[in-house]
Design an enzyme around this catalytic site. Structure first.
Site, PDB file in Angstrom:
ATOM      1  N   LYS A 169      27.817  40.915  12.813  1.00 16.26           N
ATOM      2  CA  LYS A 169      29.145  40.385  12.517  1.00 16.26           C
ATOM      3  C   LYS A 169      30.268  39.941  12.082  1.00 16.26           C
ATOM      4  O   LYS A 169      30.727  39.637  11.817  1.00 16.26           O
ATOM      5  CB  LYS A 169      28.930  39.188  14.382  1.00 16.26           C
ATOM      6  CG  LYS A 169      29.777  38.200  14.702  1.00 16.26           C
ATOM      7  CD  LYS A 169      29.836  37.504  15.621  1.00 16.26           C
ATOM      8  CE  LYS A 169      29.077  36.093  15.696  1.00 16.26           C
ATOM      9  NZ  LYS A 169      29.489  35.510  15.075  1.00 16.26           N
ATOM     10  N   ASN A 170      29.176  38.977  11.273  1.00 20.44           N
ATOM     11  CA  ASN A 170      30.469  37.694  10.141  1.00 20.44           C
ATOM     12  C   ASN A 170      30.286  38.112   9.182  1.00 20.44           C
ATOM     13  O   ASN A 170      31.047  38.030   8.465  1.00 20.44           O
ATOM     14  CB  ASN A 170      29.121  36.410  10.540  1.00 20.44           C
ATOM     15  CG  ASN A 170      29.189  35.239  11.577  1.00 20.44           C
ATOM     16  OD1 ASN A 170      29.592  35.770  12.097  1.00 20.44           O
ATOM     17  ND2 ASN A 170      27.882  34.686  11.078  1.00 20.44           N
ATOM     18  N   CYS A 176      34.707  24.287  19.098  1.00 19.24           N
ATOM     19  CA  CYS A 176      34.025  25.312  19.852  1.00 19.24           C
ATOM     20  C   CYS A 176      32.819  24.587  20.804  1.00 19.24           C
ATOM     21  O   CYS A 176      32.367  23.117  20.447  1.00 19.24           O
ATOM     22  CB  CYS A 176      33.438  26.417  19.613  1.00 19.24           C
ATOM     23  SG  CYS A 176      32.032  26.274  18.711  1.00 19.24           S
ATOM     24  N   ARG A 182      35.008  21.626  14.093  1.00 16.45           N
ATOM     25  CA  ARG A 182      35.387  23.489  13.380  1.00 16.45           C
ATOM     26  C   ARG A 182      36.986  22.737  12.356  1.00 16.45           C
ATOM     27  O   ARG A 182      37.419  23.780  13.525  1.00 16.45           O
ATOM     28  CB  ARG A 182      35.019  24.025  14.077  1.00 16.45           C
ATOM     29  CG  ARG A 182      33.166  24.608  14.855  1.00 16.45           C
ATOM     30  CD  ARG A 182      32.791  25.917  14.876  1.00 16.45           C
ATOM     31  NE  ARG A 182      33.068  27.306  14.314  1.00 16.45           N
ATOM     32  CZ  ARG A 182      32.571  27.913  14.929  1.00 16.45           C
ATOM     33  NH1 ARG A 182      32.478  28.210  16.026  1.00 16.45           N
ATOM     34  NH2 ARG A 182      31.964  28.438  13.628  1.00 16.45           N
ATOM     35  N   ILE A 241      39.814  23.251  10.275  1.00 12.11           N
ATOM     36  CA  ILE A 241      40.399  24.006   9.145  1.00 12.11           C
ATOM     37  C   ILE A 241      40.864  23.739   7.635  1.00 12.11           C
ATOM     38  O   ILE A 241      41.600  24.063   6.721  1.00 12.11           O
ATOM     39  CB  ILE A 241      40.779  25.311   9.482  1.00 12.11           C
ATOM     40  CG1 ILE A 241      42.520  24.660   9.802  1.00 12.11           C
ATOM     41  CG2 ILE A 241      40.157  26.309  10.063  1.00 12.11           C
ATOM     42  CD1 ILE A 241      43.723  26.260  10.131  1.00 12.11           C
ATOM     43  N   ASP A 250      22.391  29.622  12.338  1.00  8.32           N
ATOM     44  CA  ASP A 250      23.023  31.019  13.319  1.00  8.32           C
ATOM     45  C   ASP A 250      21.393  30.843  14.109  1.00  8.32           C
ATOM     46  O   ASP A 250      21.669  31.478  15.027  1.00  8.32           O
ATOM     47  CB  ASP A 250      23.862  31.527  12.934  1.00  8.32           C
ATOM     48  CG  ASP A 250      25.054  31.684  12.504  1.00  8.32           C
ATOM     49  OD1 ASP A 250      25.178  30.414  13.300  1.00  8.32           O
ATOM     50  OD2 ASP A 250      25.735  32.333  12.375  1.00  8.32           O
ATOM     51  N   ARG A 307      29.087  38.838  22.386  1.00  2.66           N
ATOM     52  CA  ARG A 307      30.296  37.951  21.036  1.00  2.66           C
ATOM     53  C   ARG A 307      29.091  39.230  20.174  1.00  2.66           C
ATOM     54  O   ARG A 307      29.431  38.969  18.825  1.00  2.66           O
ATOM     55  CB  ARG A 307      30.164  36.937  20.956  1.00  2.66           C
ATOM     56  CG  ARG A 307      31.181  36.285  21.747  1.00  2.66           C
ATOM     57  CD  ARG A 307      31.711  35.000  21.119  1.00  2.66           C
ATOM     58  NE  ARG A 307      31.916  34.650  20.341  1.00  2.66           N
ATOM     59  CZ  ARG A 307      31.703  33.657  18.924  1.00  2.66           C
ATOM     60  NH1 ARG A 307      30.819  33.035  19.676  1.00  2.66           N
ATOM     61  NH2 ARG A 307      31.902  33.846  17.630  1.00  2.66           N
TER      62      ARG A 307
HETATM   63  C1  LIG Z   1      31.962  34.369  11.675  1.00  3.53           C
HETATM   64  C2  LIG Z   1      31.485  33.577  10.767  1.00  3.53           C
HETATM   65  O1  LIG Z   1      31.365  33.788   9.765  1.00  3.53           O
HETATM   66  N1  LIG Z   1      30.718  32.483  11.518  1.00  3.53           N
HETATM   67  C3  LIG Z   1      29.641  32.006  10.487  1.00  3.53           C
HETATM   68  C4  LIG Z   1      30.704  30.481   9.745  1.00  3.53           C
HETATM   69  O2  LIG Z   1      31.128  30.208  10.850  1.00  3.53           O
HETATM   70  P1  LIG Z   1      32.547  29.309  10.118  1.00  3.53           P
HETATM   71  O3  LIG Z   1      32.990  29.829   8.934  1.00  3.53           O
HETATM   72  O4  LIG Z   1      33.684  28.318  10.758  1.00  3.53           O
HETATM   73  O5  LIG Z   1      32.130  28.154   9.200  1.00  3.53           O
HETATM   74  P2  LIG Z   1      31.683  26.705   7.962  1.00  3.53           P
HETATM   75  O6  LIG Z   1      31.575  27.132   7.275  1.00  3.53           O
HETATM   76  O7  LIG Z   1      33.359  27.181   8.080  1.00  3.53           O
HETATM   77  O8  LIG Z   1      31.969  25.642   8.857  1.00  3.53           O
HETATM   78  C5  LIG Z   1      30.369  25.065   8.685  1.00  3.53           C
HETATM   79  C6  LIG Z   1      30.832  23.416   8.533  1.00  3.53           C
HETATM   80  O9  LIG Z   1      31.749  22.803   7.264  1.00  3.53           O
HETATM   81  C7  LIG Z   1      33.303  22.634   8.854  1.00  3.53           C
HETATM   82  N2  LIG Z   1      34.552  22.728   8.023  1.00  3.53           N
HETATM   83  C8  LIG Z   1      35.267  24.158   7.476  1.00  3.53           C
HETATM   84  C9  LIG Z   1      35.953  23.890   7.155  1.00  3.53           C
HETATM   85  C10 LIG Z   1      36.658  23.459   7.299  1.00  3.53           C
HETATM   86  O10 LIG Z   1      38.302  23.827   6.677  1.00  3.53           O
HETATM   87  N3  LIG Z   1      36.292  22.666   7.266  1.00  3.53           N
HETATM   88  C11 LIG Z   1      35.562  21.601   7.639  1.00  3.53           C
HETATM   89  O11 LIG Z   1      35.176  20.259   7.600  1.00  3.53           O
HETATM   90  C12 LIG Z   1      32.742  22.989   9.722  1.00  3.53           C
HETATM   91  O12 LIG Z   1      33.177  22.030  10.999  1.00  3.53           O
HETATM   92  C13 LIG Z   1      31.566  22.828  10.404  1.00  3.53           C
HETATM   93  O13 LIG Z   1      30.576  21.969  10.019  1.00  3.53           O
HETATM   94  O14 LIG Z   1      30.158  30.032   9.253  1.00  3.53           O
HETATM   95  C14 LIG Z   1      28.541  29.027  10.227  1.00  3.53           C
HETATM   96  C15 LIG Z   1      27.635  28.205   9.077  1.00  3.53           C
HETATM   97  O15 LIG Z   1      26.933  29.289   8.534  1.00  3.53           O
HETATM   98  C16 LIG Z   1      28.029  29.704  10.943  1.00  3.53           C
HETATM   99  O16 LIG Z   1      27.356  29.231  12.162  1.00  3.53           O
HETATM  100  C17 LIG Z   1      29.162  31.234  11.750  1.00  3.53           C
HETATM  101  O17 LIG Z   1      28.022  31.593  12.092  1.00  3.53           O
HETATM  102  C1  LIG Z   2      28.524  30.578  15.295  1.00  2.00           C
HETATM  103  C2  LIG Z   2      28.490  31.238  15.545  1.00  2.00           C
HETATM  104  O1  LIG Z   2      29.683  32.058  15.629  1.00  2.00           O
HETATM  105  P1  LIG Z   2      31.602  32.308  14.596  1.00  2.00           P
HETATM  106  O2  LIG Z   2      31.390  31.029  13.898  1.00  2.00           O
HETATM  107  O3  LIG Z   2      32.132  33.447  15.179  1.00  2.00           O
HETATM  108  O4  LIG Z   2      31.693  31.098  16.438  1.00  2.00           O
HETATM  109  C3  LIG Z   2      27.221  32.323  15.135  1.00  2.00           C
HETATM  110  O5  LIG Z   2      27.594  33.311  15.261  1.00  2.00           O
HETATM  111  O6  LIG Z   2      26.547  31.948  15.748  1.00  2.00           O
END
Ligand SMILES: CC(=O)N[C@H]1[C@@H](OP(=O)(O)OP(=O)(O)OC[C@H]2O[C@@H](n3ccc(=O)[nH]c3=O)[C@H](O)[C@@H]2O)O[C@H](CO)[C@@H](O)[C@@H]1O
Ligand SMILES: C=C(OP(=O)(O)O)C(=O)O
Length: 438
Positions: free
Chosen positions: A22-23, A119, A124, A126, A307, A399
């Site tokens: 998925k990821n 969520c 989370r 950006i 995860d 999902r």
């Molecule tokens: C679709 C997908 O691939 N989802 C994965 C992706 O989510 P995702 O890409 O959202 O995860 P990130 O690595 O960005 O987030 C990890 C941490 O960084 C923080 N953060 C992130 C971005 C940002 O701009 N600022 C910030 O502070 C987030 O709040 C979180 O605490 O990686 C996560 C961490 O391995 C996994 O749990 C998710 O399954």
């Molecule tokens: C947190 C997960 O996914 P997402 O970033 O898509 O919410 C996950 O795959 O466990």
């Protein structure tokens, strides 16, 4: 409404097939927007609700998307004029839709995407995505719940990520493929899904080097084209079945699972006394009679994956003694534990850590999933519980897992997915459960 009903106590045996990740597929679908010439053909695509959502985002942006669910392939044609706006109705359904921002900006010079929000597992933000896009020369504005980025032409830059965010790495990497000049990204995410994305981008004509290490170098090119790509195996689905096999004292071959991608999990499972054999056909798990307790800390890859954290807590709760788990990636990823308390789990949460007192004599209960991996963890707990466990809120499970109950049933679990009335008075009554499970 649907729910999964599990009658615990069966040993899992046999072979399980793992889907594409998925990821990996979600950012790769977004990457399809970068191809201005020819279609992109994806194989080994998992049939998941998140994939349907991302397909709809791409269609809204005016790309043609053809999903063959039987053959697990997707064709994306983004060669005609695209729209640059991803509205709230899609982004709110799935946070990962924020990764269309980089490709849209690179391809069209403009992207307007609804802010994704948090969520159940954490806030989370950006900020790192935006910091990187801004370094590439984008003007960023936030208004009315949207983030809007514009640039006549992006230019290469040196970008240091304060944290190796997966999504930020993907978004910036995709934007930089069409930027003028060279981009150096440091402290980037190193997950196998990042490598898979870099691989397809390179097949599309990009020049991305170093994916899988801390530094990625991207030399911008004028345009990208369609290509064929097979999605990498889902290491989290593989890990979930590894835990299910171990906890039930089973003997299961996780077909085609890539041991290299699951090193931290394999290392912890071995420490706990699980036999993990790397075979030509995949990874074989043989669960011991007694599991040893252990300490786990989630970290960005190559650390222990967040995860896999909820699933890992089930293994730890089954161990003979006290285990510790510290969640460092997301601030609110222990919600499954309160449900597990109703199944007899004994633990204490202290800040970002949970201390678990095993072995747990799990007993079946009605429990509700709060997020994707929580759903999988609750089902696994049901596999080792006395009596019946009912897991609701399966929209989360769907999902990220294709036919989860069906795969477990093939391995010998007594498990069914059933429809129940919304106002279910469905109690843990074995007679009714037997009847419903027919
Ligand atoms: C679709 C997908 O691939 N989802 C994965 C992706 O989510 P995702 O890409 O959202 O995860 P990130 O690595 O960005 O987030 C990890 C941490 O960084 C923080 N953060 C992130 C971005 C940002 O701009 N600022 C910030 O502070 C987030 O709040 C979180 O605490 O990686 C996560 C961490 O391995 C996994 O749990 C998710 O399954
Ligand atoms: C947190 C997960 O996914 P997402 O970033 O898509 O919410 C996950 O795959 O466990």
């Amino acid at each position: 409404m649907e729910e999964i009903v599990v009658h615990g106590g069966q040993r899992l045996t046999g072979t399980v097939h793992i889907e594409g990740a998925k990821n990996a597929v979600l950012p790769i679908l977004a990457a399809g927007l970068l191809a201005s010439d020819g279609a992109t053909h994806l194989t080994n695509v998992p049939v998941l609700s998140d994939v349907f959502t991302m397909n709809n985002v791409l269609r809204f942006l005016n790309a043609e998307v053809d999903f063959d669910e039987i053959n697990k392939t997707i064709d994306i044609d983004a060669s005609h004029p695209l729209s640059s706006e991803a509205p709230f109705q899609y982004v709110s359904k799935m946070r990962a839709s924020i990764v269309v921002m980089g490709p849209l900006l690179a391809r069209l010079g403009h992207a307007k995407v609804a802010m994704p929000g948090g969520c159940a597992i954490g806030s989370r933000p950006i900020d790192l995505h935006l910091k990187g896009l801004s370094a590439l020369g984008a003007e960023i504005e936030r208004h009315d719940g949207y983030v809007e980025a514009s640039a006549e032409r992006l230019h290469g830059a040196s970008i240091y990520l304060d944290f190796p965010s997966v999504g930020a790495t993907q978004n910036i990497m995709m934007a930089a493929t069409l930027a003028e000049g060279t981009t150096i990204m440091e402290n980037v995410a190193r997950e196998p899904e990042i490598v898979d994305l870099a691989n397809i981008l390179n097949q599309m004509g990009a020049k991305v080097m170093g994916a899988g290490t801390e530094t990625i170098r991207i030399e911008g090119v004028p345009a990208l084209h369609g290509c064929e790509h097979s999605i990498v195996q889902d290491r989290i689905e593989a890990g979930t079945f590894m835990v299910a096999a171990a906890v039930t004292q089973g003997n299961v071959l996780i077909e085609d699972a890539i041991a290299e991608h699951n090193k931290p999990l394999i290392s912890k499972m071995r420490e706990m006394g699980v036999s993990v054999r790397e075979e030509e056909a995949g990874i074989r798990i043989i669960g011991p009679t007694n599991l040893k307790p252990t300490s786990v800390k989630t970290m960005p890859h190559p650390g222990f994956p967040t995860d896999m954290q909820p699933q890992m807590t089930i293994l730890q709760l089954c161990a003979q003694g006290t285990s510790l788990l510290t969640e460092t990636v997301f601030e609110n990823r222990f919600m499954h534990l309160e449900e597990l308390r109703r199944m007899n789990a004994d633990f204490k949460i202290e800040g970002r850590s949970v201390i678990m007192y095993g072995p747990t004599d799990f007993s079946g209960a009605q429990v509700a999933a709060t997020d994707l991996r929580a759903a999988a963890a609750l089902v696994i707990a049901g596999l080792v519980s006395r009596g019946y466990t009912e897991v609701t809120n399966l929209k989360y499970l769907d999902r990220g897992y294709f036919d989860f109950h069906g795969k477990l049933a093939k391995l010998g679990a007594e498990i069914k997915r059933i429809s129940v009335p919304d106002e279910s008075v469905y109690a843990l009554n074995p007679d009714f459960a037997d009847e419903a499970a027919e």
